[in-house]
Design an enzyme around this catalytic site. Structure first.
Site, mmCIF file in Angstrom:
data_model
loop_
_atom_site.group_PDB
_atom_site.id
_atom_site.type_symbol
_atom_site.label_atom_id
_atom_site.label_comp_id
_atom_site.label_asym_id
_atom_site.label_seq_id
_atom_site.Cartn_x
_atom_site.Cartn_y
_atom_site.Cartn_z
ATOM 1 N N HIS A 38 -14.443 65.547 15.934
ATOM 2 C CA HIS A 38 -13.824 64.224 15.840
ATOM 3 C C HIS A 38 -13.201 63.806 17.173
ATOM 4 O O HIS A 38 -13.301 62.657 17.593
ATOM 5 C CB HIS A 38 -12.747 64.246 14.754
ATOM 6 C CG HIS A 38 -12.606 62.946 14.039
ATOM 7 N ND1 HIS A 38 -13.265 62.661 12.876
ATOM 8 C CD2 HIS A 38 -11.889 61.844 14.339
ATOM 9 C CE1 HIS A 38 -12.963 61.440 12.484
ATOM 10 N NE2 HIS A 38 -12.124 60.928 13.353
ATOM 11 N N CYS A 95 -2.787 59.032 21.982
ATOM 12 C CA CYS A 95 -2.840 60.456 22.296
ATOM 13 C C CYS A 95 -3.810 61.116 21.324
ATOM 14 O O CYS A 95 -3.612 61.048 20.112
ATOM 15 C CB CYS A 95 -1.446 61.069 22.157
ATOM 16 S SG CYS A 95 -1.460 62.854 22.314
ATOM 17 N N VAL A 96 -4.881 61.681 21.868
ATOM 18 C CA VAL A 96 -5.849 62.382 21.032
ATOM 19 C C VAL A 96 -5.761 63.869 21.362
ATOM 20 O O VAL A 96 -5.871 64.263 22.529
ATOM 21 C CB VAL A 96 -7.285 61.860 21.265
ATOM 22 C CG1 VAL A 96 -8.211 62.384 20.173
ATOM 23 C CG2 VAL A 96 -7.329 60.348 21.292
ATOM 24 N N TRP A 101 -0.587 57.402 15.265
ATOM 25 C CA TRP A 101 -1.019 58.802 15.347
ATOM 26 C C TRP A 101 -0.295 59.456 16.513
ATOM 27 O O TRP A 101 -0.202 58.885 17.603
ATOM 28 C CB TRP A 101 -2.533 58.888 15.605
ATOM 29 C CG TRP A 101 -3.352 59.202 14.385
ATOM 30 C CD1 TRP A 101 -3.805 58.300 13.477
ATOM 31 C CD2 TRP A 101 -3.812 60.495 13.964
ATOM 32 N NE1 TRP A 101 -4.523 58.941 12.505
ATOM 33 C CE2 TRP A 101 -4.553 60.294 12.783
ATOM 34 C CE3 TRP A 101 -3.680 61.783 14.463
ATOM 35 C CZ2 TRP A 101 -5.152 61.327 12.084
ATOM 36 C CZ3 TRP A 101 -4.286 62.819 13.772
ATOM 37 C CH2 TRP A 101 -5.002 62.593 12.595
ATOM 38 N N ASP A 141 -10.186 71.118 15.264
ATOM 39 C CA ASP A 141 -11.254 72.084 14.999
ATOM 40 C C ASP A 141 -12.622 71.437 14.816
ATOM 41 O O ASP A 141 -13.616 72.138 14.677
ATOM 42 C CB ASP A 141 -10.921 72.867 13.717
ATOM 43 C CG ASP A 141 -9.665 73.690 13.901
ATOM 44 O OD1 ASP A 141 -9.384 74.073 15.067
ATOM 45 O OD2 ASP A 141 -8.972 73.938 12.902
ATOM 46 N N SER A 181 -6.042 55.880 17.626
ATOM 47 C CA SER A 181 -6.600 55.501 18.926
ATOM 48 C C SER A 181 -7.865 54.661 18.804
ATOM 49 O O SER A 181 -8.123 53.790 19.637
ATOM 50 C CB SER A 181 -6.897 56.754 19.754
ATOM 51 O OG SER A 181 -5.678 57.359 20.126
ATOM 52 N N PHE A 182 -8.653 54.923 17.761
ATOM 53 C CA PHE A 182 -9.891 54.146 17.638
ATOM 54 C C PHE A 182 -9.592 52.659 17.460
ATOM 55 O O PHE A 182 -10.359 51.801 17.900
ATOM 56 C CB PHE A 182 -10.745 54.671 16.468
ATOM 57 C CG PHE A 182 -12.169 54.226 16.566
ATOM 58 C CD1 PHE A 182 -13.022 54.797 17.488
ATOM 59 C CD2 PHE A 182 -12.640 53.190 15.770
ATOM 60 C CE1 PHE A 182 -14.334 54.357 17.619
ATOM 61 C CE2 PHE A 182 -13.945 52.743 15.881
ATOM 62 C CZ PHE A 182 -14.794 53.320 16.817
ATOM 63 N N GLU A 183 -8.457 52.348 16.839
ATOM 64 C CA GLU A 183 -8.073 50.941 16.593
ATOM 65 C C GLU A 183 -7.614 50.239 17.880
ATOM 66 O O GLU A 183 -7.458 49.009 17.918
ATOM 67 C CB GLU A 183 -6.968 50.868 15.535
ATOM 68 C CG GLU A 183 -7.461 51.117 14.115
ATOM 69 C CD GLU A 183 -7.898 52.538 13.853
ATOM 70 O OE1 GLU A 183 -7.147 53.466 14.149
ATOM 71 O OE2 GLU A 183 -9.039 52.720 13.379
ATOM 72 N N ARG A 231 3.171 65.600 29.472
ATOM 73 C CA ARG A 231 2.830 64.310 30.105
ATOM 74 C C ARG A 231 3.613 63.137 29.517
ATOM 75 O O ARG A 231 3.425 61.999 29.911
ATOM 76 C CB ARG A 231 1.319 64.065 29.946
ATOM 77 C CG ARG A 231 0.498 64.999 30.807
ATOM 78 C CD ARG A 231 -0.932 65.164 30.329
ATOM 79 N NE ARG A 231 -1.687 66.045 31.223
ATOM 80 C CZ ARG A 231 -1.597 67.396 31.205
ATOM 81 N NH1 ARG A 231 -0.829 67.998 30.334
ATOM 82 N NH2 ARG A 231 -2.294 68.118 32.067
HETATM 83 C C1 DLZ Z 1 -8.849 60.770 12.541
HETATM 84 C C2 DLZ Z 1 -8.081 61.031 13.780
HETATM 85 C C3 DLZ Z 1 -7.966 62.336 14.292
HETATM 86 C C4 DLZ Z 1 -8.630 63.510 13.650
HETATM 87 N N1 DLZ Z 1 -7.245 62.609 15.392
HETATM 88 C C5 DLZ Z 1 -6.607 61.580 16.008
HETATM 89 C C6 DLZ Z 1 -5.831 61.825 17.176
HETATM 90 O O1 DLZ Z 1 -5.668 62.972 17.641
HETATM 91 N N2 DLZ Z 1 -5.247 60.760 17.775
HETATM 92 C C7 DLZ Z 1 -5.374 59.475 17.305
HETATM 93 O O2 DLZ Z 1 -4.838 58.548 17.928
HETATM 94 N N3 DLZ Z 1 -6.107 59.227 16.201
HETATM 95 C C8 DLZ Z 1 -6.708 60.227 15.546
HETATM 96 N N4 DLZ Z 1 -7.434 59.980 14.425
HETATM 97 C C9 DLZ Z 1 -7.456 58.603 13.857
HETATM 98 C C10 DLZ Z 1 -8.534 57.687 14.471
HETATM 99 O O3 DLZ Z 1 -8.172 57.277 15.783
HETATM 100 C C11 DLZ Z 1 -8.688 56.418 13.609
HETATM 101 O O4 DLZ Z 1 -7.412 55.886 13.322
HETATM 102 C C12 DLZ Z 1 -9.409 56.679 12.306
HETATM 103 O O5 DLZ Z 1 -10.643 57.313 12.528
HETATM 104 C C13 DLZ Z 1 -9.640 55.357 11.504
HETATM 105 O O6 DLZ Z 1 -10.456 54.455 12.275
#
Ligand code: DLZ
Length: 163
Positions: A96, A88-89, A30, A93, A64-66, A135
């Protein structure tokens, strides 16, 4: 009068000898235009500090969640002394953003508290893509370099306690 405060991990204490250290780096797909640059900065700095790149294991995960699961497994089975997560998150809108940021922060904090090796929190949490670019090699430098120095300092911290 306003004052500014800045910190980078290369200020203060000397940087320890890193030539024997082994690192794992977990990077998200991501926002990979940003995370690829963070990875570049991290590897450049590890190498500049004497870490042989053969001592660095790089793994990719979807988002990032992984990073939480990936870092905990790498800590158990990766034969590394320290881990750097890179993600990077970017706020969108929906809420999440908040759930992911909170989940990753708590997950990585838990691995640090419960585990045996340091996991460095290289997660950019930004409001815009532009803030991320600043950054990741832009106006504010490459945070990957800072994460690399922090990782070296934390492995050294662990090693000194274990002696
Ligand atoms: C779903 C999601 C969203 C909306 N935004 C990001 C983000 O900005 N950065 C990132 O690393 N991952 C994002 N994800 C994916 C979640 O981290 C994750 O991969 C999914 O929810 C599946 O577990």
């Amino acid at each position: 009068m306003s004052s500014t405060f800045s910190y980078t991990a290369d200020q203060g204490q000397p940087i320890p000898d890193a030539s024997e250290m082994r690192f794992g780096v977990v990077v998200t797909e991501w926002n990979n235009d940003i995370t690829d640059k963070l990875l570049e900065g991290t590897l450049e700095e590890l190498s500049a500090q004497g870490v042989p790149l053969k001592n660095v294991t790089v793994k990719h995960v979807p988002g990032s969640f992984e990073l939480i699961y990936a870092a905990s497994q790498l800590a158990k089975f990766g034969h590394v002394n320290g881990i750097i997560i890179l993600g990077c998150v970017i706020k969108g809108d929906t809420p999440h953003f908040d759930y992911i940021c909170q989940g990753v922060t708590e997950g990585i904090a838990r691995i640090n508290a419960m585990g045996d090796i340091p996991v460095i929190f290289g997660l950019l949490t930004v409001l815009t893509h532009e803030q991320a670019e600043e950054r990741a090699g832009g106006r504010l430098g490459n945070k990957g370099k800072e994460f690399a120095l922090t990782a070296i300092k934390m492995v050294d911290y662990a090693w000194k306690l274990q002696k």
